[in-house]
Scaffold this active site. Structure first.
Site, PDB file in Angstrom:
ATOM      1  CB  SER A   2      -0.927  -0.039   1.215  1.00 23.66           C
ATOM      2  OG  SER A   2      -1.980   0.862   1.060  1.00 23.66           O
ATOM      3  CG  ASP A  18      -6.031  -4.033  -3.599  1.00 22.69           C
ATOM      4  OD1 ASP A  18      -6.849  -3.087  -3.468  1.00 22.69           O
ATOM      5  OD2 ASP A  18      -4.829  -3.927  -3.319  1.00 22.69           O
ATOM      6  CG  HIS A  49      -5.589  -2.367  -0.014  1.00 24.34           C
ATOM      7  ND1 HIS A  49      -4.553  -2.440  -0.925  1.00 24.34           N
ATOM      8  CD2 HIS A  49      -5.185  -1.499   0.947  1.00 24.34           C
ATOM      9  CE1 HIS A  49      -3.573  -1.640  -0.524  1.00 24.34           C
ATOM     10  NE2 HIS A  49      -3.925  -1.059   0.606  1.00 24.34           N
ATOM     11  CG  ASP A  50      -6.956  -4.768   5.345  1.00 24.32           C
ATOM     12  OD1 ASP A  50      -6.075  -3.909   5.155  1.00 24.32           O
ATOM     13  OD2 ASP A  50      -7.818  -4.681   6.243  1.00 24.32           O
TER      14      ASP A  50
END
Lengths: 377, 198
Positions: free
Chosen positions: A148, A314, A347-348
């Site tokens: 990220s 994501d 995304h995590d």
């Protein structure tokens, strides 16, 4: 936040010219290290943290008493094995875990700097952390790794210092913050600034905290870190501690209760102004613009080996944006590997227990370390 | 497999830049890395296989040759290899053209559908051929465009693609293919290996 942290810290005395034009000096960088630096100093890995991360990558975070944010990846016998590697992670400038940020006390006034803090960029963050690498007297890092915003720092680092890392692993990131990314960040900032306790950023002078605003910012952002499928599978329309709807605005649904909880624990560990400054730094990130629209030029000097990783679910930093980095690298003949990992965790995914991600990352780092060492001999 | 790897390796000069398209689990890449050149990359469509390659420390990109070869600059590799994969593409002609752009030279290997054992199955059994080299049934085969050594040879001449070297393989027996023995090699070889240039 800042107050009771007993953390490793250095003071950077060299002046650092920021992108905004201002100059800072004698500022603190808080950091943590794991494992031992070998005698050749060839096993150092610099990890960059994401928006709300900090220097406590692994083990117990002394502030939250929870596991470090990348405990699945970094630690003894983990993919980045601290029995083998010397892992360094610094709190970014603008942060609130001991590095120079809006909650740092201005010694002349005895008050927090607040929104008198200068606007910082990803470039500024990376340049500040490079001072730490110099302080640790590491001539060349084995790897720079991050997901990220941490991935953006990886890209910026190899751009600024093309001969300082042998391997770069940007994960779930982008070379340029998209309109959608900026939009979500702006939503979060507006939530904070709309809180009457924000006081134009000088809330600490009044012993206030814009907790409501910061919690809403976190709740909105948290949704963007998950996937629709993941949310549906985990929560669906399940009710929270009740058998039927209450016909009111309490948290009837588990997802509401979950988000409220995420918001409430976040405000205990994060400074609202830091949230404003760091999201701004992300929004300003546009590596290709720094090179007149040609992303490949950012990497022109590089001898670094790259491994780019994205995740199928994501949608915040989608595969297409990660692929642009790969394409730019390929077009200058750089050494780049790429894989999109299958995961429902959004995304995590890069922070969570996603076995194929952890295995591929670990195997790759270890076999590359071996190959590079063999070549040297 | 080993014979094919050896032949490919012998076609490649040392310390050159190589791209293996459809590199699978990276066996050929490993082989070439140990024997010929360290500077080797792979392109592979299967996530699982890409992960296997990366786990071995090989530089591999997940991608599709039909759409992703474009990102490499012209002549950026000394050799591009396409090992037993051409028949699986939707548009083999497009892929060959892309390979010839990206590579100064291209090595293509072809499971020969003209091999007598293959021909016999269709002739006598009346069923689509299934062999050691072509193990799939008609309903699950990934092979969309099977061709013969002769087909590929003729394709190259009709498209003005230079054939530098063409080698036939039967079991472990290696021989050269030329215009005069083409019909025989097309009947008696299970694999054709071509070194070509645009």
């Amino acid at each position: 936040m800042n107050k009771n942290i007993d953390t490793k810290k250095i003071i950077i005395s060299n002046p650092l010219k920021l992108d905004c034009g201002k100059e800072i000096n004698n500022f603190p960088i808080a950091y943590e290290t794991y494992g031992e630096l070998n005698s050749e100093k060839s096993n150092a890995i610099l990890v960059f943290h994401a928006l709300t991360g900090d220097q406590y990558v692994s083990g117990k975070n002394p502030i939250t008493n929870k596991d470090g944010w990348w405990s699945y990846v970094v630690g003894e016998n983990k993919p980045i094995d601290t029995n083998k590697f010397f892992v360094i992670c610094a709190n970014v400038i603008g942060g609130c875990m001991g590095s120079y940020g809006p909650s740092t006390i201005n010694e002349s006034t005895g008050k927090q700097i607040g929104t008198d803090f200068p606007i910082i960029t990803i470039n500024d963050m990376v340049n500040a952390q490079y001072e730490l690498i110099k302080y640790l007297e590491i001539e060349k890092l084995f790897a720079v790794v991050g997901g990220s915003m941490g991935g953006m720092q990886v890209l910026q680092f190899v751009t600024n210092f093309p001969d300082k890392a042998k391997l770069a692993i940007p994960i779930a990131c982008t070379s340029s913050h998209s309109a959608q990314n900026i939009a979500f960040n702006e939503l979060g900032r507006q939530a904070i600034m709309a809180d009457s306790k924000w006081e134009n950023g000088f809330y600490s002078n009044y012993k206030l905290n814009p907790d409501k605003g910061l919690a809403v910012a976190r709740m909105a952002a948290h949704i963007t870190y998950l996937s629709e499928k993941g949310l549906q599978e985990k929560f669906g329309r399940k009710l929270q501690d009740r058998d039927s709807l209450r016909y009111g605005f309490e948290a009837d649904f588990q997802i509401e209760s979950y988000l409220r909880y995420q918001g409430s624990v976040f405000v205990d560990r994060f400074d609202a102004n830091s949230y404003l400054y760091i999201t701004r730094a992300m929004d300003y990130f546009d590596l290709s613009k720094q090179y007149k629209g040609n992303l490949s030029d950012a990497f022109k000097e590089t001898k670094t080996k790259f491994f780019v990783i994205s995740f199928t679910s994501d949608w915040l930093y989608p595969t297409s944006e990660n692929r642009e980095i790969v394409i730019a690298l390929n077009s200058i003949g750089a050494d780049v590997g790429f894989v999109e990992i299958e995961s429902d965790k959004g995304h995590d995914s890069f922070l969570l227990d996603v076995p194929s991600f952890l295995k591929t990352l670990g195997d790759y780092i270890n076999s590359t370390y071996k190959v590079i060492n063999e070549r040297r001999i | 497999m080993k014979e094919e790897f050896n032949i490919i390796s012998n076609l490649i000069e040392e310390n050159t830049r190589v791209l293996d398209v459809g590199c699978g689990n990276g066996d050929l890449m490993k082989f070439l890395q140990e024997n010929k050149t360290k500077d080797i990359r792979g392109l592979e469509i299967s996530k699982e296989k890409v992960q296997n390659c990366l786990s071995k420390g090989l530089t591999v990109i997940e991608g599709n040759a039909e759409s992703d070869l474009k990102q490499f600059p012209k002549s950026s590799f000394d050799y591009v290899i396409l090992s037993q994969t051409l028949q699986a593409f939707l548009n083999p002609e497009l892929v060959i053209n892309e390979l010839l752009k990206v590579g100064k030279k291209v090595i293509v290997t072809i499971p020969n559908f003209g091999y007598w054992r293959v021909r016999l199955q269709l002739l006598f059994k009346g069923t689509m051929p299934v062999t050691e080299n072509l193990p799939h049934e008609w309903y699950n085969t990934p092979n969309l465009h099977m061709c013969t050594i002769k087909d590929f040879y003729n394709f190259c001449s009709s498209k003005n693609i230079k054939i530098f070297k063409s080698i036939a393989l039967k079991k472990s027996r290696i021989s050269e293919i030329n215009k005069s023995n083409l019909d025989y090699k097309n009947l008696d070889s299970h694999l054709g290996i071509f070194l070509i240039e645009s």
